[in-house]
Design a protein around this motif. Structure first.
Motif, mmCIF file in Angstrom:
data_model
loop_
_atom_site.group_PDB
_atom_site.id
_atom_site.type_symbol
_atom_site.label_atom_id
_atom_site.label_comp_id
_atom_site.label_asym_id
_atom_site.label_seq_id
_atom_site.Cartn_x
_atom_site.Cartn_y
_atom_site.Cartn_z
ATOM 1 N N PHE A 44 69.978 58.007 26.942
ATOM 2 C CA PHE A 44 71.305 58.531 26.600
ATOM 3 C C PHE A 44 72.376 57.446 26.708
ATOM 4 N N ASP A 45 72.347 56.684 27.783
ATOM 5 C CA ASP A 45 73.349 55.624 27.979
ATOM 6 C C ASP A 45 73.307 54.612 26.834
ATOM 7 N N ASN A 46 72.117 54.214 26.423
ATOM 8 C CA ASN A 46 71.996 53.246 25.327
ATOM 9 C C ASN A 46 72.431 53.846 23.992
ATOM 10 N N TYR A 47 72.148 55.124 23.779
ATOM 11 C CA TYR A 47 72.622 55.784 22.561
ATOM 12 C C TYR A 47 74.154 55.726 22.494
ATOM 13 N N PHE A 48 74.818 56.072 23.600
ATOM 14 C CA PHE A 48 76.281 56.068 23.609
ATOM 15 C C PHE A 48 76.828 54.649 23.390
ATOM 16 N N THR A 49 76.137 53.645 23.884
ATOM 17 C CA THR A 49 76.554 52.255 23.662
ATOM 18 C C THR A 49 76.438 51.895 22.183
ATOM 19 N N VAL A 50 75.351 52.290 21.547
ATOM 20 C CA VAL A 50 75.172 52.028 20.106
ATOM 21 C C VAL A 50 76.266 52.740 19.312
ATOM 22 N N LYS A 51 76.555 53.980 19.693
ATOM 23 C CA LYS A 51 77.631 54.719 19.014
ATOM 24 C C LYS A 51 78.947 53.961 19.121
ATOM 25 N N ASP A 52 79.260 53.471 20.322
ATOM 26 C CA ASP A 52 80.501 52.720 20.531
ATOM 27 C C ASP A 52 80.506 51.417 19.729
ATOM 28 N N ASP A 53 79.354 50.756 19.620
ATOM 29 C CA ASP A 53 79.261 49.530 18.818
ATOM 30 C C ASP A 53 79.553 49.820 17.348
ATOM 31 N N LEU A 54 79.055 50.945 16.852
ATOM 32 C CA LEU A 54 79.319 51.309 15.455
ATOM 33 C C LEU A 54 80.779 51.690 15.248
ATOM 34 N N VAL A 55 81.407 52.296 16.234
ATOM 35 C CA VAL A 55 82.841 52.596 16.150
ATOM 36 C C VAL A 55 83.613 51.291 15.950
ATOM 37 N N LYS A 56 83.190 50.233 16.655
ATOM 38 C CA LYS A 56 83.849 48.922 16.564
ATOM 39 C C LYS A 56 83.354 48.108 15.366
ATOM 40 N N THR A 57 82.372 48.634 14.633
ATOM 41 C CA THR A 57 81.713 47.924 13.539
ATOM 42 C C THR A 57 81.234 46.546 14.010
ATOM 43 N N ASP A 58 80.631 46.521 15.171
ATOM 44 C CA ASP A 58 80.087 45.296 15.751
ATOM 45 C C ASP A 58 78.582 45.262 15.460
ATOM 46 N N ARG A 59 78.234 44.632 14.347
ATOM 47 C CA ARG A 59 76.854 44.628 13.853
ATOM 48 C C ARG A 59 75.878 44.001 14.840
ATOM 49 N N LYS A 60 76.264 42.858 15.402
ATOM 50 C CA LYS A 60 75.361 42.154 16.319
ATOM 51 C C LYS A 60 75.130 42.955 17.595
ATOM 52 N N ALA A 61 76.193 43.501 18.161
ATOM 53 C CA ALA A 61 76.048 44.315 19.369
ATOM 54 C C ALA A 61 75.232 45.573 19.061
ATOM 55 N N THR A 62 75.444 46.144 17.881
ATOM 56 C CA THR A 62 74.675 47.320 17.475
ATOM 57 C C THR A 62 73.189 46.986 17.419
ATOM 58 N N MET A 63 72.852 45.839 16.848
ATOM 59 C CA MET A 63 71.444 45.414 16.785
ATOM 60 C C MET A 63 70.877 45.234 18.195
ATOM 61 N N LYS A 64 71.598 44.502 19.024
ATOM 62 C CA LYS A 64 71.137 44.199 20.386
ATOM 63 C C LYS A 64 70.955 45.485 21.193
ATOM 64 N N ASN A 65 71.949 46.352 21.158
ATOM 65 C CA ASN A 65 71.893 47.560 21.969
ATOM 66 C C ASN A 65 70.920 48.600 21.411
ATOM 67 N N SER A 66 70.655 48.565 20.119
ATOM 68 C CA SER A 66 69.611 49.427 19.552
ATOM 69 C C SER A 66 68.240 48.976 20.032
ATOM 70 N N ASN A 67 68.086 47.674 20.203
ATOM 71 C CA ASN A 67 66.839 47.166 20.761
ATOM 72 C C ASN A 67 66.683 47.634 22.211
ATOM 73 N N GLU A 68 67.794 47.645 22.968
ATOM 74 C CA GLU A 68 67.775 48.175 24.337
ATOM 75 C C GLU A 68 67.434 49.675 24.335
ATOM 76 N N LEU A 69 67.968 50.382 23.358
ATOM 77 C CA LEU A 69 67.661 51.806 23.215
ATOM 78 C C LEU A 69 66.164 51.996 22.953
ATOM 79 N N LEU A 70 65.627 51.189 22.058
ATOM 80 C CA LEU A 70 64.193 51.268 21.750
ATOM 81 C C LEU A 70 63.355 51.007 23.002
ATOM 82 N N THR A 71 63.744 50.026 23.790
ATOM 83 C CA THR A 71 63.049 49.736 25.051
ATOM 84 C C THR A 71 63.110 50.942 25.983
ATOM 85 N N ALA A 72 64.272 51.567 26.084
ATOM 86 C CA ALA A 72 64.431 52.741 26.949
ATOM 87 C C ALA A 72 63.586 53.912 26.458
#
Length: 166
Positions: A35-63
């Motif tokens: 859940f925490d990683n999902y919310f981080t990815v959502k926030d990255d997309l709000v900021k349109t931060d492509r690199k952070a979205t990629m990185k944090n989606s990988n963290e989500l996948l790990t979780a």
């Protein structure tokens, strides 16, 4: 003798209630990183931060891959079995592309599956299921104030809360 039976039945009933509450909390704890990683990815997309979205989606996948299904309560386990593969596939797609449109398209499916999982989990705090009519898409947010992950700063407040999940 009847009093002793009543006491024993009360103790047994209280034990069952406490065990059920403990199992529900354990399932939520097991999914906290997801859940925490999902919310981080959502926030990255709000900021349109492509690199952070990629990185944090990988963290989500790990979780997602680290979840121990046997720790989930029955209801959460049932939903987990239904959404697990789609959550993984969507997180993988998002983590492998820097194209924000592709990230946001995969996020639609990710959000729908995450909503189903959050709905059966007992979270410690309220979360908000939100809707963007321009994209006909939903997402889950920790904040009641709409911050649209499908448009970022272009249409930051486009949308509405359609459900509060407690």
């Amino acid at each position: 003798m009847k009093t002793l039976k009543k006491i024993m039945m009360t103790i047994l009933l209280l034990s069952a209630v406490m065990l059920q509450a403990q199992n529900e909390n354990q399932g939520t704890k097991e999914l906290k990183a997801v859940f925490d990683n999902y919310f981080t990815v959502k926030d990255d997309l709000v900021k349109t931060d492509r690199k952070a979205t990629m990185k944090n989606s990988n963290e989500l996948l790990t979780a997602i891959n680290a979840v121990k299904m046997q720790s989930l309560n029955a209801a959460t386990h049932t939903v987990w079995m239904k959404v697990n593969k789609n959550l993984s596939a969507d997180a993988k797609i998002i983590s492998e592309t820097s194209d924000v449109q592709k990230q946001r398209t995969a996020f639609k499916s990710l959000s729908q599956n995450m909503y189903e999982l959050i709905k059966v989990s007992k979270l410690d705090e309220a979360v908000y299921y939100q809707y963007c009519p321009m994209q006909d898409a939903y997402w889950v947010s920790k904040e009641s104030k709409v911050k649209n992950p499908y448009y970022g700063s272009q249409m930051l407040t486009c949308g509405k809360v359609v459900e509060t999940i407690k």
